[in-house]
Scaffold this active site. Structure first.
Site, mmCIF file in Angstrom:
data_model
loop_
_atom_site.group_PDB
_atom_site.id
_atom_site.type_symbol
_atom_site.label_atom_id
_atom_site.label_comp_id
_atom_site.label_asym_id
_atom_site.label_seq_id
_atom_site.Cartn_x
_atom_site.Cartn_y
_atom_site.Cartn_z
ATOM 1 N N GLY A 204 0.828 -1.093 0.178
ATOM 2 C CA GLY A 204 -0.121 -0.071 0.052
ATOM 3 C C GLY A 204 0.835 1.133 -0.056
ATOM 4 N N SER A 205 0.324 2.319 0.437
ATOM 5 C CA SER A 205 0.918 3.623 0.547
ATOM 6 C C SER A 205 1.873 3.801 1.402
ATOM 7 C CB SER A 205 0.074 4.736 0.657
ATOM 8 O OG SER A 205 -0.425 4.633 1.791
ATOM 9 N N VAL A 208 0.749 4.820 4.816
ATOM 10 C CA VAL A 208 0.338 3.757 5.766
ATOM 11 C C VAL A 208 1.384 2.706 6.176
ATOM 12 C CG1 VAL A 208 -1.756 1.915 6.016
ATOM 13 C CG2 VAL A 208 -2.003 4.102 5.002
ATOM 14 N N GLY A 209 2.330 2.441 5.131
ATOM 15 C CA GLY A 209 3.419 1.580 5.740
ATOM 16 C C GLY A 209 4.104 2.206 6.678
ATOM 17 N N GLU A 226 5.570 -3.334 0.716
ATOM 18 C CA GLU A 226 5.548 -3.098 -0.453
ATOM 19 C C GLU A 226 4.989 -1.543 -0.945
ATOM 20 O OE1 GLU A 226 7.051 -4.498 -2.898
ATOM 21 O OE2 GLU A 226 7.893 -6.707 -1.744
ATOM 22 N N CYS A 260 1.416 0.212 -8.984
ATOM 23 C CA CYS A 260 2.709 0.782 -8.082
ATOM 24 C C CYS A 260 3.707 0.966 -8.812
ATOM 25 C CB CYS A 260 2.771 -0.211 -7.100
ATOM 26 S SG CYS A 260 3.414 -1.762 -7.525
HETATM 27 P P1 NAD Z 1 -5.211 0.994 0.457
HETATM 28 O O1 NAD Z 1 -5.982 1.820 0.934
HETATM 29 O O2 NAD Z 1 -6.071 -0.223 -0.108
HETATM 30 O O3 NAD Z 1 -4.551 0.179 1.644
HETATM 31 C C1 NAD Z 1 -3.899 -0.894 1.908
HETATM 32 C C2 NAD Z 1 -4.060 -1.446 3.174
HETATM 33 O O4 NAD Z 1 -3.897 -0.555 4.198
HETATM 34 C C3 NAD Z 1 -5.657 -1.914 3.370
HETATM 35 O O5 NAD Z 1 -5.567 -3.139 3.956
HETATM 36 C C4 NAD Z 1 -6.256 -0.949 4.183
HETATM 37 O O6 NAD Z 1 -7.260 -1.238 4.872
HETATM 38 C C5 NAD Z 1 -4.891 -0.613 5.050
HETATM 39 N N1 NAD Z 1 -5.010 0.911 5.502
HETATM 40 C C6 NAD Z 1 -5.237 1.805 4.993
HETATM 41 N N2 NAD Z 1 -5.289 3.325 5.840
HETATM 42 C C7 NAD Z 1 -4.959 2.416 6.980
HETATM 43 C C8 NAD Z 1 -4.505 3.139 8.308
HETATM 44 N N3 NAD Z 1 -4.721 4.552 8.449
HETATM 45 N N4 NAD Z 1 -4.347 2.549 9.232
HETATM 46 C C9 NAD Z 1 -4.168 1.070 9.140
HETATM 47 N N5 NAD Z 1 -4.301 0.547 7.775
HETATM 48 C C10 NAD Z 1 -4.778 1.332 6.699
HETATM 49 O O7 NAD Z 1 -4.176 1.079 -0.535
HETATM 50 P P2 NAD Z 1 -3.527 2.477 -0.847
HETATM 51 O O8 NAD Z 1 -2.562 2.731 0.372
HETATM 52 O O9 NAD Z 1 -4.143 3.469 -1.326
HETATM 53 O O10 NAD Z 1 -2.426 1.505 -2.119
HETATM 54 C C11 NAD Z 1 -1.934 2.578 -3.006
HETATM 55 C C12 NAD Z 1 -0.612 2.755 -2.961
HETATM 56 O O11 NAD Z 1 0.070 1.465 -2.621
HETATM 57 C C13 NAD Z 1 0.308 3.407 -3.851
HETATM 58 O O12 NAD Z 1 1.158 4.171 -3.231
HETATM 59 C C14 NAD Z 1 0.941 2.418 -4.630
HETATM 60 O O13 NAD Z 1 2.168 2.577 -5.210
HETATM 61 C C15 NAD Z 1 1.106 1.388 -3.685
HETATM 62 N N6 NAD Z 1 1.158 -0.042 -4.156
HETATM 63 C C16 NAD Z 1 2.537 -0.635 -4.041
HETATM 64 C C17 NAD Z 1 2.729 -2.003 -4.440
HETATM 65 C C18 NAD Z 1 3.951 -2.491 -4.446
HETATM 66 O O14 NAD Z 1 4.031 -3.602 -4.602
HETATM 67 N N7 NAD Z 1 4.904 -1.918 -4.063
HETATM 68 C C19 NAD Z 1 1.631 -2.772 -5.120
HETATM 69 C C20 NAD Z 1 0.540 -1.949 -5.089
HETATM 70 C C21 NAD Z 1 0.056 -0.697 -4.659
#
Ligand code: NAD
Length: 471
Positions: A204-205, A208-209, A226, A260
């Site tokens: 994810g982002s 949040v990471g 990731e 991503c």
């Molecule tokens: P998302 O909003 O779906 O979040 C991913 C996870 O984080 C979900 O399970 C969600 O429930 C959880 N989450 C969201 N907000 C949270 C919080 N405040 N506290 C705790 N958990 C929380 O996905 P996203 O973050 O919008 O995804 C998009 C991002 O992910 C982009 O930056 C993209 O580049 C990155 N991404 C990376 C990869 C990779 O393989 N490196 C792949 C896909 C997406």
């Protein structure tokens, strides 16, 4: 309760949240029985998972269409087949991967058994993202189960239909105690992250990471993150523009840019920009017809929130291609922006949509300087036929991965690790790298009572004397 539905209202959510500790404990108890350790169990689960994909492809395609208006082709190639191939490759190699490694021995350990055993961590948490909701949730799980772990699976709530389908299907095919699926949004995830896991794999982002890593810190839980970032393209004007533009535009527009490792922006000279834009107009017509909105092959933006964020970027620089939007359909036309400044919003945030800004640079050196002045990207794309130019980028930049003269495809190359560096993430997966990610590599030394071995190491015992020193 091994499966939780966090979508169905407040009451449900609060009851379920209270059960997270019980769900994780159940997985821990299941791990404690030792059943996930056997080769046979792992193979059975992997085969069941493969069957899940084979028997439910129509439903999976519909869910992906409902979440992102993904075409059948993209759903199959970028999600379902990737998972199936990953399972097949794992099944083919699992026995070998599970064996202890035996590193080369030095003289001191000549008579010993020196080995690296492959221990599962225990109960791991896999958190998926919404953009490839099937692939990004299930691929890490494949490695986790292959390595002998139990895995709590948390799909992204933003891709609602896919998340619900995963929660429906997984318990029908996999051991329910070992592989529970938890649905829910931020409150549920926040609560879930309070539990103690033995490993957390998050996609994810970057924002949040950081939250995930902070939560993992509480229990000293290791993590793979990731994440995302702005993946640049350097385009040298001497390349075959017909092919280069196709490859760049496909990488940008597959899943409507919600990838991503999508090329985020292009770095090139003003002269190359002219050629690129002219060719891109032709390519777009070829891909999507005169009006991309009518094409069945262009995905839609996942949510209104993401749509509004992307719309803002259209105020940066000058639109030379596209620019049309339709909020009711969450449609954003494939768009190219020129005269963009590095300080513009579109150059400050990861775009994650079908908008491609071009920033002018004079040469490769200037491009490298630009890239190195920013956070380390997840992917770097170099379009150049000059070997020296390719080497210049490879030696002087750092990114999660690199693809020369193409986009995205390095992520599908068997044998390559996939992951970020710095703000684009930590750790890597795919194939054996996923197995290794979910494996504790246990260094093990086994000695016997051989008298020669004993005399070789006799110098360690007191009383110490000069002759006991090896240097
Ligand atoms: P998302 O909003 O779906 O979040 C991913 C996870 O984080 C979900 O399970 C969600 O429930 C959880 N989450 C969201 N907000 C949270 C919080 N405040 N506290 C705790 N958990 C929380 O996905 P996203 O973050 O919008 O995804 C998009 C991002 O992910 C982009 O930056 C993209 O580049 C990155 N991404 C990376 C990869 C990779 O393989 N490196 C792949 C896909 C997406």
């Amino acid at each position: 309760i091994t499966r939780v539905n966090g979508f169905d209202g407040e009451e449900f959510e609060s009851i379920n949240m209270a059960n997270y500790a019980a769900i994780v404990q159940k997985a821990r108890d299941a791990f404690g029985t030792g059943r996930t350790l056997s080769y046979e169990f792992r193979v059975k689960q992997l085969k069941n998972l493969l069957r899940m994909f084979e028997e439910n492809d129509t439903d999976l395609i519909s869910a992906l269409e409902s979440d992102l208006r993904k075409s059948k082709q993209e759903a199959c190639i970028m999600e379902i087949e990737i998972c199936k191939n990953e399972i097949r490759q794992t099944l083919l190699n699992l026995k070998d991967w599970m064996q202890p490694d035996r590193p080369e021995k030095t003289f001191v350990n000549m008579l010993d058994d020196v080995a690296i055993y492959k221990d599962p961590y225990g109960v791991v948490l896999v958190m998926g993202a919404w953009n490839y909701p099937v692939q990004l949730t299930i691929c890490p799980v494949i490695g986790a189960m292959a390595a002998g772990n139990c895995a709590v699976i948390k799909p992204s709530e933003i891709a609602t239909a896919s998340a619900k389908l995963i929660a429906d299907l997984v318990p029908k095919y996999l051991d329910q105690e070992c592989f529970p699926v938890i649905l829910g949004g931020i409150p549920e995830t926040t609560e879930l992250l309070k539990q103690k896991f033995d490993y957390i794999f998050y996609t994810g982002s970057t924002t949040v990471g950081k939250i995930v890593r902070a939560a993992a810190n509480e229990h000293l839980t290791p993590v793979t993150l990731e994440l995302g970032g702005k993946s640049p393209v350097y385009l040298d004007g001497t390349v075959n523009m017909n092919i280069a533009v196709k490859r760049i535009m496909w990488g940008k527009l597959v899943n409507a840019g919600q990838t991503c490792i999508a090329p985020d922006y292009v770095l090139c000279t003003r002269e190359t920009q002219e050629k690129f834009v002219a060719k891109a107009k032709e390519v777009l017509k070829e891909f999507y017809g005169a009006n991309p909105k009518n094409s069945p092959d262009l995905c839609r933006i996942v949510s209104d929130k993401q749509f509004q964020r992307l719309k803002e970027y259209l105020n940066c620089g000058k639109i030379v291609v596209g620019g049309e939007v339709d909020a009711s359909d969450r449609y954003i036309a494939p768009t190219i922006l020129v005269d963009v400044k590095p300080t513009d919003k579109v150059m400050q945030e990861e775009i994650f949509g079908p908008i491609l800004p071009i920033v002018n640079v004079e040469n490769a050196y200037e491009a490298i300087k630009f890239i190195n002045s920013r956070e380390k990207p997840l992917a770097l794309y170099i379009f150049s036929e000059k070997g020296s130019e390719k080497d210049l980028f490879l030696k002087n930049t750092t990114s999660g991965g690199v693809c020369v003269n193409d986009t995205i495809f390095h992520a599908a190359a068997e044998g390559l690790p996939f992951g970020g560096v710095g703000c684009s993430g930590m750790g890597a997966y795919h194939g054996k790298f996923t197995f290794d990610t979910f494996t504790h590599h246990k260094g093990t030394l086994v000695k016997d009572y051989n008298i020669i071995g004993e005399s070789l190491a006799a110098g360690r015992y007191p009383p110490y004397s000069e002759k006991g020193l090896a240097f």
